[in-house]
Design an enzyme around this catalytic site. Structure first.
Site, PDB file in Angstrom:
ATOM      1  N   GLU A  82      62.011  29.350 -62.742  1.00 54.92           N
ATOM      2  CA  GLU A  82      63.129  28.525 -62.983  1.00 54.92           C
ATOM      3  C   GLU A  82      64.405  28.543 -63.969  1.00 54.92           C
ATOM      4  OE1 GLU A  82      63.102  23.609 -63.925  1.00 54.92           O
ATOM      5  OE2 GLU A  82      61.208  24.483 -63.042  1.00 54.92           O
ATOM      6  N   ASP A  83      64.189  29.400 -64.813  1.00 49.20           N
ATOM      7  CA  ASP A  83      65.010  29.509 -65.862  1.00 49.20           C
ATOM      8  C   ASP A  83      65.726  31.050 -66.187  1.00 49.20           C
ATOM      9  OD1 ASP A  83      64.879  26.858 -66.361  1.00 49.20           O
ATOM     10  OD2 ASP A  83      63.606  26.994 -68.145  1.00 49.20           O
TER      11      ASP A  83
END
Length: 156
Positions: A82-83
């Site tokens: 996600e990051d």
């Protein structure tokens, strides 16, 4: 490679795991930690702490639940897709399909376009429920993530 304070947090986690897990694959745990550390390098939390402290906090909660090594690795890696630039496929190749499945189960659907935030949230919850129906560890990871975030709310 890591700063001494972060290394102490990791060592405490590994020691906790050794106390309850009969034959832990500490090499896999260490590789997961180092991979997460490397890919989140330079990211910080609102508190100013390195982002990896959150990952170790989530893994510590998972260890308190006495879950398996794959769950601990997923806790350490849960925000990489996600990051960071890490893909689910790279987690499968580097670690395992099982760890990648757990990470995917708790990953938000940030790459898809939705008309409203409610649609996005509903689809994220649907995705998590489907993953949970295959493996309850997905919800335990998501809850551990939320619990750690709540424990650090004072910094927001």
């Amino acid at each position: 490679m890591t700063d001494p304070a972060i290394e102490r947090l990791y060592s405490a986690l590994a020691t906790k795991v050794e106390r309850y897990y009969p034959t832990p694959d500490l090499d896999l745990l260490r590789r997961s930690f180092e991979y997460a550390y490397e890919h989140h390098d330079g990211q910080t939390r609102s508190s100013g702490e390195p982002y990896v402290t959150h990952l170790l906090g989530v893994a510590d909660i998972i260890a308190d639940l006495r879950l398996d090594i794959e769950s601990l690795c997923a806790a350490l890696l849960h925000d990489t897709v996600e990051d960071t630039s890490v893909t689910l496929e790279s987690l499968q190749e580097r670690f395992s399909n099982e760890i990648a499945f757990l990470v995917d189960g708790v990953t938000k659907l940030s790459k898809l376009r939705f008309n409203t935030s409610e649609e996005r949230q509903a689809e994220t919850i649907r995705k998590m429920i489907v993953a949970m129906s295959r493996d309850v560890r997905v919800v335990l990871l998501k809850l551990a993530d939320r619990v750690h975030n709540m424990r650090t709310l004072e910094h927001l």
